[in-house]
Design a protein around this motif. Structure first.
Motif, PDB file in Angstrom:
ATOM      1  N   UNK A  82      33.339 -60.943  16.459  1.00  8.81           N
ATOM      2  CA  UNK A  82      32.357 -61.383  15.458  1.00  8.81           C
ATOM      3  C   UNK A  82      32.352 -60.391  14.290  1.00  8.81           C
ATOM      4  N   UNK A  83      31.684 -60.756  13.226  1.00  7.62           N
ATOM      5  CA  UNK A  83      31.588 -59.875  12.055  1.00  7.62           C
ATOM      6  C   UNK A  83      30.442 -58.874  12.174  1.00  7.62           C
ATOM      7  N   UNK A  84      29.637 -58.976  13.223  1.00  7.84           N
ATOM      8  CA  UNK A  84      28.461 -58.107  13.382  1.00  7.84           C
ATOM      9  C   UNK A  84      28.785 -56.609  13.279  1.00  7.84           C
ATOM     10  N   UNK A  85      29.842 -56.122  13.931  1.00  6.80           N
ATOM     11  CA  UNK A  85      30.119 -54.687  13.807  1.00  6.80           C
ATOM     12  C   UNK A  85      30.325 -54.244  12.359  1.00  6.80           C
ATOM     13  N   UNK A  86      30.934 -55.091  11.555  1.00  6.51           N
ATOM     14  CA  UNK A  86      31.198 -54.733  10.156  1.00  6.51           C
ATOM     15  C   UNK A  86      29.935 -54.821   9.308  1.00  6.51           C
ATOM     16  N   UNK A  87      29.024 -55.678   9.697  1.00  6.67           N
ATOM     17  CA  UNK A  87      27.773 -55.815   8.953  1.00  6.67           C
ATOM     18  C   UNK A  87      26.777 -54.718   9.306  1.00  6.67           C
ATOM     19  N   UNK A  88      26.725 -54.330  10.583  1.00  6.18           N
ATOM     20  CA  UNK A  88      25.669 -53.435  11.061  1.00  6.18           C
ATOM     21  C   UNK A  88      26.139 -52.036  11.457  1.00  6.18           C
ATOM     22  N   UNK A  89      27.440 -51.882  11.727  1.00  4.02           N
ATOM     23  CA  UNK A  89      27.919 -50.595  12.260  1.00  4.02           C
ATOM     24  C   UNK A  89      29.162 -50.089  11.539  1.00  4.02           C
ATOM     25  N   UNK A  90      29.255 -50.330  10.257  1.00  3.71           N
ATOM     26  CA  UNK A  90      30.444 -49.936   9.504  1.00  3.71           C
ATOM     27  C   UNK A  90      30.689 -48.432   9.569  1.00  3.71           C
ATOM     28  N   UNK A  91      29.637 -47.621   9.531  1.00  5.94           N
ATOM     29  CA  UNK A  91      29.815 -46.166   9.626  1.00  5.94           C
ATOM     30  C   UNK A  91      30.479 -45.775  10.944  1.00  5.94           C
ATOM     31  N   UNK A  92      30.097 -46.446  12.038  1.00  2.13           N
ATOM     32  CA  UNK A  92      30.719 -46.161  13.337  1.00  2.13           C
ATOM     33  C   UNK A  92      32.192 -46.562  13.348  1.00  2.13           C
ATOM     34  N   UNK A  93      32.487 -47.682  12.723  1.00  4.18           N
ATOM     35  CA  UNK A  93      33.876 -48.147  12.645  1.00  4.18           C
ATOM     36  C   UNK A  93      34.711 -47.160  11.827  1.00  4.18           C
ATOM     37  N   UNK A  94      34.150 -46.677  10.738  1.00  2.84           N
ATOM     38  CA  UNK A  94      34.863 -45.692   9.913  1.00  2.84           C
ATOM     39  C   UNK A  94      35.037 -44.370  10.655  1.00  2.84           C
ATOM     40  N   UNK A  95      34.102 -44.026  11.540  1.00  2.00           N
ATOM     41  CA  UNK A  95      34.247 -42.819  12.366  1.00  2.00           C
ATOM     42  C   UNK A  95      35.416 -42.970  13.339  1.00  2.00           C
ATOM     43  N   UNK A  96      35.581 -44.168  13.885  1.00  2.00           N
ATOM     44  CA  UNK A  96      36.716 -44.421  14.780  1.00  2.00           C
ATOM     45  C   UNK A  96      38.020 -44.363  13.995  1.00  2.00           C
ATOM     46  N   UNK A  97      38.020 -44.903  12.783  1.00  2.00           N
ATOM     47  CA  UNK A  97      39.201 -44.820  11.909  1.00  2.00           C
ATOM     48  C   UNK A  97      39.565 -43.355  11.647  1.00  2.00           C
ATOM     49  N   UNK A  98      38.570 -42.528  11.363  1.00  2.00           N
ATOM     50  CA  UNK A  98      38.818 -41.100  11.115  1.00  2.00           C
ATOM     51  C   UNK A  98      39.363 -40.414  12.369  1.00  2.00           C
ATOM     52  N   UNK A  99      38.824 -40.772  13.530  1.00  2.00           N
ATOM     53  CA  UNK A  99      39.327 -40.203  14.779  1.00  2.00           C
ATOM     54  C   UNK A  99      40.772 -40.634  15.022  1.00  2.00           C
TER      55      UNK A  99
END
Length: 163
Positions: A73-90
């Motif tokens: 779903x798109x929910x992670x991108x709408x509500x948790x984008x900072x967390x997703x970007x943290x995983x990208x950085x990791x």
């Protein structure tokens, strides 16, 4: 439990599967991990909506070859984008592990540089179409059974019994 019926070598590479933070649809990941097991990989499922720190600590501890992430779903991108970007950085800081993200919920794949965005498990596992086609033709996972003999009813001319 299907996962318990598949025997994997203890030396096989490990794939960690996880939903993105904020994503609770875990069944697609379970299916992907079963497919990976059928191709000889060890697998570990983190589950729905893990914290980025849970993904990071598990990757650091277990040292997988591959991390699969899903967004149904798109929910992670709408509500948790900072967390997703943290995983990208990791993922960027962990170049010895390959990170992949797939699913219908991916809003903007261009935000990812260290995480490969794909919905093709063959890309993840390094299988190309020629190899996959060869295996399907020459080493099928199951064999088709012959059609049973069918006797037609005299009254209606319809199949009524298997012989």
């Amino acid at each position: 439990n299907l996962r318990r019926t598949i025997t994997i070598s203890p030396d096989a590479p490990l794939i960690i599967g996880s939903c993105l933070p904020g994503e609770r649809h875990e069944i697609p990941m379970h299916i992907l991990l079963i497919k990976c097991m059928m191709r000889g990989y060890q697998t570990l499922m983190l589950g729905p909506s893990p914290a980025p720190q849970a993904i990071e600590s598990t990757v650091t501890l277990k040292k997988p070859a591959i991390v699969l992430l899903t967004a149904s779903t798109t929910e992670p991108f709408k509500r948790r984008l900072d967390d997703i970007l943290a995983i990208e950085a990791f993922a960027k800081a962990t170049p010895d592990v390959k990170f992949y993200l797939g699913g219908m919920g991916i809003v903007d794949p261009s935000i990812f540089q260290a995480i490969t965005v794909t919905n093709d498990l063959n890309v993840v596992l390094g299988w190309d179409v020629a190899i996959t086609t060869y295996l399907i033709i020459n080493e099928p996972l199951f064999k088709l059974q012959e059609k049973p003999n069918v006797q037609k009813s005299r009254a209606f001319g319809q199949p009524n019994a298997l012989l």
